[in-house]
Design a protein around this motif. Structure first.
Motif, short mmCIF file in Angstrom:
data_model
loop_
_atom_site.label_atom_id
_atom_site.label_comp_id
_atom_site.label_asym_id
_atom_site.label_seq_id
_atom_site.Cartn_x
_atom_site.Cartn_y
_atom_site.Cartn_z
N THR A 29 0.84 -1.21 0.00
CA THR A 29 0.00 0.00 0.00
C THR A 29 0.87 1.25 0.00
O THR A 29 0.64 2.20 -0.76
CB THR A 29 -0.90 0.03 1.26
N GLU A 30 1.90 1.23 0.86
CA GLU A 30 2.78 2.40 0.97
C GLU A 30 3.61 2.59 -0.30
O GLU A 30 3.92 3.71 -0.67
CB GLU A 30 3.70 2.24 2.19
N LEU A 31 3.95 1.46 -0.96
CA LEU A 31 4.74 1.56 -2.19
C LEU A 31 3.92 2.24 -3.29
O LEU A 31 4.42 3.08 -4.04
CB LEU A 31 5.18 0.16 -2.63
N ARG A 32 2.63 1.88 -3.33
CA ARG A 32 1.73 2.50 -4.30
C ARG A 32 1.70 4.02 -4.07
O ARG A 32 1.75 4.80 -5.01
CB ARG A 32 0.34 1.89 -4.15
N ARG A 33 1.65 4.41 -2.82
CA ARG A 33 1.65 5.84 -2.48
C ARG A 33 2.99 6.49 -2.83
O ARG A 33 3.04 7.62 -3.30
CB ARG A 33 1.42 6.04 -0.97
N ALA A 34 4.07 5.74 -2.56
CA ALA A 34 5.42 6.28 -2.80
C ALA A 34 5.62 6.64 -4.26
O ALA A 34 6.35 7.57 -4.59
CB ALA A 34 6.47 5.26 -2.36
N LEU A 35 4.94 5.89 -5.15
CA LEU A 35 5.06 6.17 -6.58
C LEU A 35 4.54 7.55 -6.93
O LEU A 35 4.99 8.17 -7.89
CB LEU A 35 4.32 5.11 -7.40
N GLN A 40 10.17 9.90 -2.06
CA GLN A 40 10.47 8.67 -1.31
C GLN A 40 11.39 7.72 -2.07
O GLN A 40 12.31 7.16 -1.51
CB GLN A 40 9.17 7.94 -0.97
N LEU A 41 11.09 7.53 -3.35
CA LEU A 41 11.92 6.63 -4.16
C LEU A 41 13.05 7.43 -4.79
O LEU A 41 12.83 8.52 -5.31
CB LEU A 41 11.07 5.97 -5.25
N LYS A 42 14.24 6.86 -4.72
CA LYS A 42 15.38 7.53 -5.36
C LYS A 42 16.21 6.48 -6.08
O LYS A 42 16.26 5.33 -5.66
CB LYS A 42 16.26 8.20 -4.30
N HIS A 66 13.09 5.40 0.82
CA HIS A 66 13.03 5.89 2.20
C HIS A 66 11.60 6.31 2.52
O HIS A 66 11.08 7.28 2.00
CB HIS A 66 13.98 7.07 2.43
N HIS A 67 10.97 5.53 3.41
CA HIS A 67 9.59 5.79 3.77
C HIS A 67 9.55 6.53 5.10
O HIS A 67 10.35 6.24 6.00
CB HIS A 67 8.84 4.46 3.87
N PRO A 68 8.62 7.50 5.26
CA PRO A 68 8.59 8.32 6.48
C PRO A 68 8.54 7.53 7.79
O PRO A 68 9.19 7.90 8.75
CB PRO A 68 7.34 9.18 6.32
N TRP A 69 7.77 6.44 7.86
CA TRP A 69 7.79 5.68 9.12
C TRP A 69 8.20 4.22 9.00
O TRP A 69 8.53 3.58 9.98
CB TRP A 69 6.50 5.84 9.93
N LEU A 70 8.24 3.69 7.79
CA LEU A 70 8.78 2.33 7.64
C LEU A 70 10.31 2.38 7.61
O LEU A 70 10.98 1.37 7.78
CB LEU A 70 8.28 1.68 6.35
#
Ligand code: C2E
Ligand code: MG
Ligand code: MG
Ligand code: MG
Length: 293
Positions: A29-35, A40-42, A66-70
């Motif tokens: 779920t978070e990866l979908r948001r990160a896109l 977040q993605l570098k 790099h995710h804010p809380w994961l």
């Protein structure tokens, strides 16, 4: 009592499963948001150097999340989840776009041609023909032919279909080179080396790690190098961490090296600094102010 504790174990076990299933779902779920969140993605770049002169000639693009809380989520965790969730196509296109953009940028600013390789996991590589066209479109649009290589693993090449051969020929026509990643860890049939025109073999880090102390691994590495050269390929050794490992690979005639001894994967701006400090034989000195990002 035995039944009791068995039941407890079972409860414990299913809870652990639930937790990991829950975590996987959460990460997906978070990866979908990160896109969509663009911070977040570098893409990091790790130099690949020529072992004879130490000059940086290539780089491998490696995803970082790099995710804010994961926190930092490793590619070995999120790439398989991205594949399952059908997100790998979009992620892969973005990584390729970044690679194309940076190879152009570095060429224009530093006068250095740096070939950037991107990883394509087996499912990523297997997705329908449209993807191949997308890869070629991105590379053509960025005028990056000759500056992009694609890393695939041995398993991909077991595919006997004419489509695979055709796809690799398309890449070749577009000036995209092909490397076999983690070479030596997959299937041991090497018949595919006759069938496909491969440019580079990347010797897996598991052979490099103890190459200076383990005669078997040294022999395997030496043999891969001799074979590759006889078949018209070049060799990149992965995971070089020490001077002893480097010296062994140089003695074995290995062409390129990659590893913490030279540099870890770094953000684009840091890679550019490495390029400027690397005293590349082909580098054109440029004024400092032109190097600001
Ligand atoms: P890989 O393609 O074999 O990448 C090499 C891995 O070795 C990278 O791990 C790199 O950081 C690490 N490495 C480099 N030098 C050294 C060294 O001297 N010592 C040690 N111990 N490790 C070293 P990373 O970045 O965690 O990536 C792991 C894997 O995730 C990659 O293995 C690749 O299969 C996959 N991956 C990473 N980025 C992408 C991507 O954009 N797309 C796809 N499909 N897969 C990716
Ligand atoms: Mg790789
Ligand atoms: Mg590898
Ligand atoms: Mg070739």
């Amino acid at each position: 009592a035995a039944k009791q504790s068995g039941k407890q174990q079972f409860t414990y076990f299913t809870r652990a499963l639930d937790e990991s299933a829950h975590r996987r779902l959460q990460i997906t779920t978070e990866l979908r948001r990160a896109l969509d969140a663009d911070d977040q993605l570098k893409v990091y770049f790790q130099p690949i150097v020529r072992l004879d002169d130490g000059g940086i000639r290539k780089a491998e693009a490696l995803l970082r999340w790099h995710h804010p809380w994961l926190g930092e989520v490793e590619p070995s965790i999120f790439i398989p989840l991205a594949e399952e969730a059908g997100l790998i196509g979009a992620i892969g296109d973005w990584v390729l776009e970044q690679a194309v953009e940076h190879s152009r940028l570095w060429q224009s600013r530093n006068g250095t041609q740096i070939q950037i390789s991107i990883n394509q996991s087996p499912t990523q590589f297997a997705v329908r023909r449209a993807r191949t066209d997308r890869v070629m479109e991105i590379v053509a649009k960025g005028h990056a032919a000759g500056n992009i290589a694609i890393e695939i693993t041995e398993g991909v090449l077991l595919d006997d279909s004419p489509e695979l051969k055709e796809r690799l020929l398309h890449y070749r026509d577009a000036g995209i080179q092909v490397s076999i990643d983690d070479f030596g860890t997959g299937y041991s049939s090497m018949a595919y080396l006759k069938k496909f025109d491969i440019d580079y073999l990347k010797i897996d880090q598991s052979f490099v790690r103890d190459i200076h102390t383990n005669a078997v691994n040294r022999t395997i590495a030496e043999t891969i190098i001799v074979m590759a050269h006889k078949l018209g390929m070049e060799v990149i050794a992965e995971g070089i961490e020490t001077e002893e490992q480097r010296a062994c690979l140089v003695a074995a005639g290995c062409d390129y090296g990659q590893g913490f001894l030279f540099a870890p994967p770094v953000p684009a701006h840091a890679f550019e600094l490495l390029l400027q400090n690397a005293a590349l034989p082909t580098a054109v000195p440029i004024p400092l102010r032109a190097t600001k990002m």
